[in-house]
Design an enzyme around this catalytic site. Structure first.
Site, mmCIF file in Angstrom:
data_model
loop_
_atom_site.group_PDB
_atom_site.id
_atom_site.type_symbol
_atom_site.label_atom_id
_atom_site.label_comp_id
_atom_site.label_asym_id
_atom_site.label_seq_id
_atom_site.Cartn_x
_atom_site.Cartn_y
_atom_site.Cartn_z
ATOM 1 N N CYS A 6 0.838 -1.172 0.000
ATOM 2 C CA CYS A 6 0.000 0.000 0.000
ATOM 3 C C CYS A 6 0.879 1.230 0.000
ATOM 4 O O CYS A 6 2.097 1.122 0.068
ATOM 5 C CB CYS A 6 -0.831 0.010 1.276
ATOM 6 S SG CYS A 6 -1.654 -1.558 1.596
ATOM 7 N N ARG A 16 0.654 2.054 -5.873
ATOM 8 C CA ARG A 16 0.924 0.984 -4.913
ATOM 9 C C ARG A 16 -0.346 0.219 -4.537
ATOM 10 O O ARG A 16 -0.290 -0.705 -3.726
ATOM 11 C CB ARG A 16 1.556 1.557 -3.644
ATOM 12 C CG ARG A 16 2.842 2.326 -3.920
ATOM 13 C CD ARG A 16 3.328 3.012 -2.682
ATOM 14 N NE ARG A 16 3.968 2.085 -1.782
ATOM 15 C CZ ARG A 16 5.262 1.800 -1.787
ATOM 16 N NH1 ARG A 16 6.055 2.395 -2.648
ATOM 17 N NH2 ARG A 16 5.761 0.948 -0.937
ATOM 18 N N TRP A 58 -3.731 -1.929 -1.276
ATOM 19 C CA TRP A 58 -3.793 -3.093 -2.146
ATOM 20 C C TRP A 58 -4.062 -4.264 -1.206
ATOM 21 O O TRP A 58 -3.235 -4.594 -0.355
ATOM 22 C CB TRP A 58 -2.485 -3.285 -2.895
ATOM 23 C CG TRP A 58 -2.539 -4.389 -3.912
ATOM 24 C CD1 TRP A 58 -3.190 -4.365 -5.104
ATOM 25 C CD2 TRP A 58 -1.902 -5.662 -3.828
ATOM 26 N NE1 TRP A 58 -2.995 -5.555 -5.760
ATOM 27 C CE2 TRP A 58 -2.216 -6.362 -5.001
ATOM 28 C CE3 TRP A 58 -1.108 -6.294 -2.865
ATOM 29 C CZ2 TRP A 58 -1.761 -7.657 -5.243
ATOM 30 C CZ3 TRP A 58 -0.658 -7.571 -3.117
ATOM 31 C CH2 TRP A 58 -0.980 -8.246 -4.304
ATOM 32 N N ASN A 112 1.882 -0.284 5.559
ATOM 33 C CA ASN A 112 2.223 -0.899 4.281
ATOM 34 C C ASN A 112 3.078 -2.117 4.595
ATOM 35 O O ASN A 112 4.096 -1.979 5.276
ATOM 36 C CB ASN A 112 2.996 0.111 3.414
ATOM 37 C CG ASN A 112 3.742 -0.548 2.263
ATOM 38 O OD1 ASN A 112 3.261 -1.515 1.693
ATOM 39 N ND2 ASN A 112 4.906 -0.028 1.938
ATOM 40 N N GLY A 113 2.668 -3.293 4.117
ATOM 41 C CA GLY A 113 3.446 -4.507 4.386
ATOM 42 C C GLY A 113 2.531 -5.645 4.803
ATOM 43 O O GLY A 113 1.310 -5.567 4.625
ATOM 44 N N GLU A 132 5.564 -11.733 -22.745
ATOM 45 C CA GLU A 132 5.196 -10.370 -22.362
ATOM 46 C C GLU A 132 3.863 -9.968 -23.012
ATOM 47 O O GLU A 132 3.018 -9.333 -22.382
ATOM 48 C CB GLU A 132 6.333 -9.413 -22.755
ATOM 49 C CG GLU A 132 6.041 -7.936 -22.634
ATOM 50 C CD GLU A 132 5.745 -7.455 -21.221
ATOM 51 O OE1 GLU A 132 5.828 -8.254 -20.269
ATOM 52 O OE2 GLU A 132 5.372 -6.279 -21.082
ATOM 53 N N LYS A 173 0.628 -8.868 -20.907
ATOM 54 C CA LYS A 173 -0.044 -7.576 -21.130
ATOM 55 C C LYS A 173 -1.528 -7.802 -21.370
ATOM 56 O O LYS A 173 -2.363 -7.120 -20.800
ATOM 57 C CB LYS A 173 0.533 -6.837 -22.346
ATOM 58 C CG LYS A 173 1.879 -6.191 -22.205
ATOM 59 C CD LYS A 173 1.896 -4.899 -21.447
ATOM 60 C CE LYS A 173 2.123 -5.158 -19.997
ATOM 61 N NZ LYS A 173 3.475 -5.287 -19.533
ATOM 62 N N GLU A 226 -3.412 -8.992 -18.165
ATOM 63 C CA GLU A 226 -3.526 -8.072 -17.042
ATOM 64 C C GLU A 226 -4.461 -6.907 -17.318
ATOM 65 O O GLU A 226 -5.104 -6.428 -16.398
ATOM 66 C CB GLU A 226 -2.162 -7.613 -16.499
ATOM 67 C CG GLU A 226 -1.260 -6.860 -17.406
ATOM 68 C CD GLU A 226 0.124 -6.581 -16.787
ATOM 69 O OE1 GLU A 226 0.324 -6.755 -15.578
ATOM 70 O OE2 GLU A 226 1.019 -6.159 -17.543
ATOM 71 N N HIS A 270 4.017 -29.900 -27.744
ATOM 72 C CA HIS A 270 4.081 -30.669 -26.491
ATOM 73 C C HIS A 270 2.907 -30.352 -25.560
ATOM 74 O O HIS A 270 3.029 -30.505 -24.342
ATOM 75 C CB HIS A 270 5.402 -30.386 -25.783
ATOM 76 C CG HIS A 270 6.588 -30.820 -26.574
ATOM 77 N ND1 HIS A 270 6.827 -32.150 -26.874
ATOM 78 C CD2 HIS A 270 7.576 -30.111 -27.182
ATOM 79 C CE1 HIS A 270 7.934 -32.232 -27.605
ATOM 80 N NE2 HIS A 270 8.399 -31.021 -27.810
ATOM 81 N N LYS A 324 1.020 -1.313 -9.244
ATOM 82 C CA LYS A 324 2.217 -0.984 -10.021
ATOM 83 C C LYS A 324 3.471 -1.493 -9.325
ATOM 84 O O LYS A 324 4.415 -1.938 -9.955
ATOM 85 C CB LYS A 324 2.269 0.538 -10.192
ATOM 86 C CG LYS A 324 3.438 1.030 -10.999
ATOM 87 C CD LYS A 324 3.123 0.937 -12.468
ATOM 88 C CE LYS A 324 4.303 1.258 -13.349
ATOM 89 N NZ LYS A 324 4.340 0.347 -14.509
HETATM 90 C C1 G6P Z 1 4.025 -5.636 -10.851
HETATM 91 C C2 G6P Z 1 3.692 -4.724 -12.009
HETATM 92 C C3 G6P Z 1 4.425 -5.205 -13.261
HETATM 93 C C4 G6P Z 1 5.906 -5.287 -13.001
HETATM 94 C C5 G6P Z 1 6.233 -6.147 -11.779
HETATM 95 C C6 G6P Z 1 7.678 -5.984 -11.365
HETATM 96 O O1 G6P Z 1 3.474 -6.893 -11.059
HETATM 97 O O2 G6P Z 1 2.281 -4.707 -12.237
HETATM 98 O O3 G6P Z 1 4.175 -4.299 -14.323
HETATM 99 O O4 G6P Z 1 6.555 -5.823 -14.110
HETATM 100 O O5 G6P Z 1 5.445 -5.743 -10.664
HETATM 101 O O6 G6P Z 1 7.848 -4.664 -10.938
HETATM 102 P P1 G6P Z 1 9.213 -3.898 -10.904
HETATM 103 O O7 G6P Z 1 8.857 -2.531 -10.363
HETATM 104 O O8 G6P Z 1 10.105 -4.654 -9.963
HETATM 105 O O9 G6P Z 1 9.753 -3.845 -12.284
#
Ligand code: G6P
Length: 606
Positions: free
Chosen positions: A2, A27, A74, A98-99, A479, A483, A486, A502, A601
């Site tokens: 958070c 966060r 979060w 936060n934690g 990736e 994307k 998510e 496979h 994020k």
């Molecule tokens: C979260 C974000 C991702 C990111 C990952 C790693 O899951 O939603 O977009 O790739 O964390 O985050 P970082 O800040 O360590 O790159």
């Protein structure tokens, strides 16, 4: 996981807290809340969902206190409801956290036996009751907080207000970051400097285990052993302006479009483009004596590391171990003393990546960090920093940070190749010239947006989507799938094209779109065989390739025709069509592109 903020100010705190929380929404955004103190009385306002709900509610609530704390959540323990929203409070205090408190169950049982009545399902509330218990038995606020923290297992950054004392706030951290802001007759505290940017640029970062006692005119900091310590503020360089979307509908689209520019900046930082060579890297690492390099990261950053493995092995003949940070930290992998570990993180705060960094350091390794936030915990704890110059990334789904990570990693792999004497000077010059073309090629790919949007409308009707790629296109397939899932919530999987036979081939039918990332490179023909396997089973193919690839593939497919380019740079350029495909699918589906459900994020919990 958070964001937290606290203000001991000279103006009404609530609007300032909300302004800071807006900067912390990366966060988490499951709920938000503030608590203020006025004439010793604690008042709270909390709301489920995004900050705008809290703002609406605050309009109808008179919170005029000048001392306050705020939180954006979060959810980890307990659903994202109002009753689980922070601040949590007792009659004597209010607290934001936060934690994660790992032993909260046993503490809760114990506290309930002592008569504590819990109002939420969170782990956080045990901290409030533990402190309350201390205060009830006559302890002073600092002693009550210290005693409570000694009982906690897990990670935390907290801020506490005490009923009856408008002049006091206590903050503490273990594992999670906490910054102290120094103002003019005001003091602040927050999860990062960006949160405090509208209030002050004089920032001190607490060290792990620190406890800070703030009054309006200053702060006393005590280290993990309770000794008074100095944490002098320095001038933070973050902008006080909230980054805005400009003319774009979403931050994600803005950030996708920024890539030619920010990747160009990043490449220019590491490459001598006129001289055709890598700039000398002052890392203090002798690549020539390394046997291997271990790379650790999470999410999109991990996929950047996967691409880098191909580059390091090819350009520098350096064996790479790569791990997801949450696995690496518990694997007890033996690491060579004085070896090198590389961590990759946009935020520099990801808990698992930070734990991996600490593990590698404890094993006697040097740690280099590829980070986008230079004030972050990972940046501060690493032995060397390799910055990505992506600028603030606001969209939760990472885009420009990813391609900037790729740019840094490519430059590092080239530099390692030279240092190890396995990459001839002429080859270095060829690669540098190739990477210098990336911004231009990215701009060309951005012009394909209309065609990609049309394909996305079709993709939006699918329930499942498969992404395939070989070599460096394999991590791009992963990736692309990440994307899509998510932000559009469509189930998607990325596979190495050779693995199709496979297992995943069993899923192929006319309802299953298969996105194939296939530049016309040395593995193209192999990938085409896999495309044929899909076509033979009536799968719907979306082929992302260049003219040569599209004509050589000879299958019926939706096409995204990318300019042709040297094979080494394709991951940077091919990332853009998969980002745009996910973006437009999500827009078509009507999801919250910049703040997708359940995600955050920056993931500061395990
Ligand atoms: C979260 C974000 C991702 C990111 C990952 C790693 O899951 O939603 O977009 O790739 O964390 O985050 P970082 O800040 O360590 O790159």
């Amino acid at each position: 996981m958070c964001g937290i903020v606290g203000i001991l100010g000279t103006r009404a705190a609530a609007p300032l807290l909300v302004d800071s929380l807006k900067r912390l929404e990366y966060r988490g955004y499951d709920s938000a809340g503030v608590a203020t103190l006025e004439d010793g009385r604690l008042a709270r306002c909390r709301a489920e969902g995004k900050l705008k709900h809290l703002e609406d509610r605050l309009k109808a609530t008179r919170l005029t206190g000048r001392t306050g704390i705020g939180h954006t959540r979060w959810a980890t323990h307990g659903a994202p409801t109002e009753s689980n929203a922070h601040p949590h409070a007792t009659d004597r205090l209010a607290l934001v956290h936060n934690g994660i408190i790992e032993n909260y169950r046993e503490l809760r049982g114990e506290l309930e036996q002592c008569g504590a009545v819990f109002a939420s399902d969170t782990d956080t509330e045990v901290i409030a009751h533990l402190i309350d218990l201390g205060l009830a038995s006559g302890a002073a606020p600092k002693e009550a907080v210290e005693a409570a923290l000694r009982r906690l297992r897990g990670a935390f950054a907290i801020a506490v207000l005490f009923g009856g004392d408008d002049e006091l706030m206590i903050g503490a951290r273990r594992g999670s970051p906490l910054a102290i802001g120094h103002g003019d007759g005001e003091m602040y505290l927050g999860s990062d400097a960006i949160a405090l940017a509208p209030l002050t640029d004089q920032i001190a970062y607490l060290e792990d285990g620190d406890l800070a006692v703030l009054i309006r005119t200053g702060v006393d900091v005590f280290d993990a052993d309770g000794r008074p310590v100095e944490r002098p503020p320095t001038r933070a360089t973050v902008t006080s302006l909230l980054v805005d979307k400009g003319n774009h509908r979403h931050f994600m689209l803005k950030e996708i479009n920024e890539q030619p520019e920010v990747v160009g900046h990043t490449l220019a930082h590491y490459l001598d483009l006129t001289g055709g060579r890598c700039k000398p890297l002052d890392l203090g690492v002798d690549f020539a004596r390394l046997d291997r390099l271990s790379i650790t990261a999470c999410g999109t950053a991990y996929y950047a590391g996967m691409v880098a493995r191909y580059w390091f092995e090819r350009f520098a003949r350096l064996p790479i171990d790569i791990d997801i940070a949450s696995e690496f930290r518990y694997r007890e992998q033996p690491l060579a003393k004085k070896g090198l570990s590389l961590v990759i993180s946009q935020s520099g705060e990801t808990a698992d990546t930070l734990a991996s960094l600490r593990y590698a350091k404890a094993e006697g390794q040097q740690v280099a960090a590829v980070v986008n936030v230079e004030q972050s915990t990972i940046a501060r704890e690493a032995d060397m920093i390799l910055p990505t110059l992506a600028g603030p990334e606001i969209g939760v789904a990472s885009t420009k940070a990813f391609t900037c990570q790729l740019a840094v990693l490519a430059c590092l792999a080239i530099a390692a190749g030279r240092a190890r004497n396995v990459l001839p000077e002429a080859e270095e010059a060829r690669l540098v010239a190739a990477f210098a073309e990336v911004p231009r090629l990215m701009s060309q790919v951005l012009r394909l947006e209309d065609g990609i949007e049309a394909i996305a409308r079709d993709l939006g009707r699918a329930e499942h989507v498969l992404y395939l790629g070989r070599g460096t296109s394999y991590p791009i397939a992963l990736e692309g799938a990440l994307k899509l899932k998510e932000i559009s919530y469509i189930h998607a999987e990325g596979y190495a094209a050779g693995e199709l036979k496979h297992g995943p081939i069993a899923l192929i039918d006319e309802a299953m779109p298969v996105v194939v990332i296939a530049p016309h490179d040395h593995v193209f023909e192999k990938t085409v065989s896999n495309v044929q396997e899909v076509a033979a089973r009536d799968g719907r193919i979306i082929l992302v390739s260049d003219e040569a690839g599209i004509s050589a593939a000879g299958v019926n497919a939706d096409r995204v025709v990318v300019p042709s380019m040297p094979a080494e740079i394709t991951p940077l350029v091919y990332a853009l069509p998969v980002q745009l495909l996910a973006y437009h699918t999500a827009v078509f589906m009507g999801t919250d592109v910049d703040q997708p459900r359940n995600l955050a994020k920056s993931v500061t919990v395990e």
